[in-house]
Design a protein around this motif. Structure first.
Motif, PDB file in Angstrom:
ATOM      1  N   VAL A   1      36.468  53.182  54.750  1.00 12.68           N
ATOM      2  CA  VAL A   1      36.434  51.728  54.666  1.00 12.68           C
ATOM      3  C   VAL A   1      37.667  51.195  53.934  1.00 12.68           C
ATOM      4  O   VAL A   1      38.142  51.808  52.982  1.00 12.68           O
ATOM      5  N   ARG A   2      38.152  50.040  54.411  1.00 15.31           N
ATOM      6  CA  ARG A   2      39.158  49.264  53.686  1.00 15.31           C
ATOM      7  C   ARG A   2      38.460  47.991  53.199  1.00 15.31           C
ATOM      8  O   ARG A   2      37.872  47.262  53.992  1.00 15.31           O
ATOM      9  N   LEU A   3      38.525  47.747  51.907  1.00 14.22           N
ATOM     10  CA  LEU A   3      37.902  46.566  51.307  1.00 14.22           C
ATOM     11  C   LEU A   3      39.006  45.689  50.730  1.00 14.22           C
ATOM     12  O   LEU A   3      39.843  46.153  49.956  1.00 14.22           O
ATOM     13  N   THR A   4      39.014  44.422  51.147  1.00 12.31           N
ATOM     14  CA  THR A   4      39.989  43.454  50.650  1.00 12.31           C
ATOM     15  C   THR A   4      39.241  42.294  50.005  1.00 12.31           C
ATOM     16  O   THR A   4      38.320  41.744  50.611  1.00 12.31           O
ATOM     17  N   LEU A   5      39.632  41.956  48.786  1.00 12.10           N
ATOM     18  CA  LEU A   5      39.000  40.867  48.047  1.00 12.10           C
ATOM     19  C   LEU A   5      40.063  39.868  47.604  1.00 12.10           C
ATOM     20  O   LEU A   5      41.051  40.249  46.978  1.00 12.10           O
ATOM     21  N   ASP A   6      39.864  38.614  47.957  1.00 11.80           N
ATOM     22  CA  ASP A   6      40.686  37.527  47.436  1.00 11.80           C
ATOM     23  C   ASP A   6      39.813  36.777  46.444  1.00 11.80           C
ATOM     24  O   ASP A   6      38.863  36.082  46.832  1.00 11.80           O
ATOM     25  N   VAL A   7      40.117  36.953  45.175  1.00 13.08           N
ATOM     26  CA  VAL A   7      39.296  36.411  44.091  1.00 13.08           C
ATOM     27  C   VAL A   7      39.950  35.133  43.589  1.00 13.08           C
ATOM     28  O   VAL A   7      41.059  35.154  43.057  1.00 13.08           O
ATOM     29  N   CYS A   8      39.254  34.019  43.790  1.00 12.44           N
ATOM     30  CA  CYS A   8      39.809  32.704  43.470  1.00 12.44           C
ATOM     31  C   CYS A   8      39.073  32.114  42.265  1.00 12.44           C
ATOM     32  O   CYS A   8      37.872  31.853  42.334  1.00 12.44           O
ATOM     33  N   PHE A   9      39.821  31.925  41.175  1.00  9.44           N
ATOM     34  CA  PHE A   9      39.253  31.383  39.943  1.00  9.44           C
ATOM     35  C   PHE A   9      39.582  29.903  39.832  1.00  9.44           C
ATOM     36  O   PHE A   9      40.644  29.467  40.268  1.00  9.44           O
ATOM     37  N   GLN A  10      38.697  29.132  39.230  1.00  9.53           N
ATOM     38  CA  GLN A  10      38.964  27.715  39.046  1.00  9.53           C
ATOM     39  C   GLN A  10      39.498  27.475  37.637  1.00  9.53           C
ATOM     40  O   GLN A  10      39.041  28.092  36.681  1.00  9.53           O
ATOM     41  N   HIS A  11      40.476  26.640  37.528  1.00 14.10           N
ATOM     42  CA  HIS A  11      40.976  26.145  36.251  1.00 14.10           C
ATOM     43  C   HIS A  11      41.277  27.243  35.236  1.00 14.10           C
ATOM     44  O   HIS A  11      40.948  27.124  34.069  1.00 14.10           O
TER      45      HIS A  11
ATOM     46  N   GLU B   1      44.561  31.931  40.573  1.00 12.44           N
ATOM     47  CA  GLU B   1      44.066  31.034  39.537  1.00 12.44           C
ATOM     48  C   GLU B   1      44.124  29.586  40.007  1.00 12.44           C
ATOM     49  O   GLU B   1      44.833  29.262  40.956  1.00 12.44           O
ATOM     50  N   ASN B   2      43.364  28.743  39.337  1.00 11.62           N
ATOM     51  CA  ASN B   2      43.361  27.298  39.587  1.00 11.62           C
ATOM     52  C   ASN B   2      42.994  26.935  41.024  1.00 11.62           C
ATOM     53  O   ASN B   2      43.622  26.077  41.643  1.00 11.62           O
ATOM     54  N   ALA B   3      41.976  27.592  41.556  1.00 11.33           N
ATOM     55  CA  ALA B   3      41.516  27.314  42.920  1.00 11.33           C
ATOM     56  C   ALA B   3      40.638  26.068  42.986  1.00 11.33           C
ATOM     57  O   ALA B   3      40.280  25.629  44.074  1.00 11.33           O
TER      58      ALA B   3
ATOM     59  N   ARG C   1      32.067  30.619  40.891  1.00 12.94           N
ATOM     60  CA  ARG C   1      32.863  31.393  39.931  1.00 12.94           C
ATOM     61  C   ARG C   1      32.672  32.885  40.167  1.00 12.94           C
ATOM     62  O   ARG C   1      31.533  33.371  40.182  1.00 12.94           O
ATOM     63  N   PRO C   2      33.759  33.640  40.371  1.00 10.94           N
ATOM     64  CA  PRO C   2      33.640  35.084  40.582  1.00 10.94           C
ATOM     65  C   PRO C   2      32.975  35.752  39.380  1.00 10.94           C
ATOM     66  O   PRO C   2      33.317  35.476  38.227  1.00 10.94           O
ATOM     67  N   LYS C   3      32.019  36.613  39.677  1.00 12.79           N
ATOM     68  CA  LYS C   3      31.263  37.257  38.610  1.00 12.79           C
ATOM     69  C   LYS C   3      31.674  38.726  38.484  1.00 12.79           C
ATOM     70  O   LYS C   3      31.670  39.460  39.466  1.00 12.79           O
TER      71      LYS C   3
END
Length: 128
Positions: A62-72, A109-111, A16-18
């Motif tokens: 710097v280039r920062l890329t974040l793919d944040v995947c949440f469950q349910h 969402e829903n990952a 779970r992303p914090k």
């Protein structure tokens, strides 16, 4: 001409992303970072070191890329998740997070079991 970014590393922070926790205060008014935030930042650093064991902090932009995947549908503020990652990597991936010149944060969402954060960063190599 286009900007050239040299990819450096991509790694996954599973689970779970914090989000970055708000500072807490002692009875005497001293601020401190909550233990859960310190633990999450340490996990980010540990995973970064596994992905890029010989890397020295860069002085480049710097280039920062974040793919944040949440469950349910359990969603946190994306900016607070990004803040935790960028603060954790200070002194490890780059010298200071002021070097982040391009930031992209994507929320999904829903990952399900794939919940986590895919972290990618690149350094600027000028125009082509």
């Amino acid at each position: 001409m286009s900007d050239r970014w040299e990819p450096i590393v991509t790694f996954i922070v599973p689970g779970r992303p914090k989000p970055k926790g708000r500072p807490r205060f002692t009875k005497r008014g001293h601020a401190y970072t909550p233990q859960s935030t310190r633990d999450a930042e340490k996990q980010v650093v540990d995973l970064f070191e596994l992905a890029a064991p010989l890397w020295e902090p860069t002085l480049e932009d710097v280039r920062l890329t974040l793919d944040v995947c949440f469950q349910h549908g359990r969603v946190a503020d994306l900016d607070n998740v990004a803040k935790l990652i960028s603060d954790a990597l200070n002194g490890w991936a780059w010298v200071d997070d002021r070097q982040i010149r391009k930031l992209e944060v994507n929320g999904f969402e829903n990952a399900g079991d794939r919940a986590g954060v895919v972290v990618s960063f690149a350094i600027y190599k000028g125009e082509s």
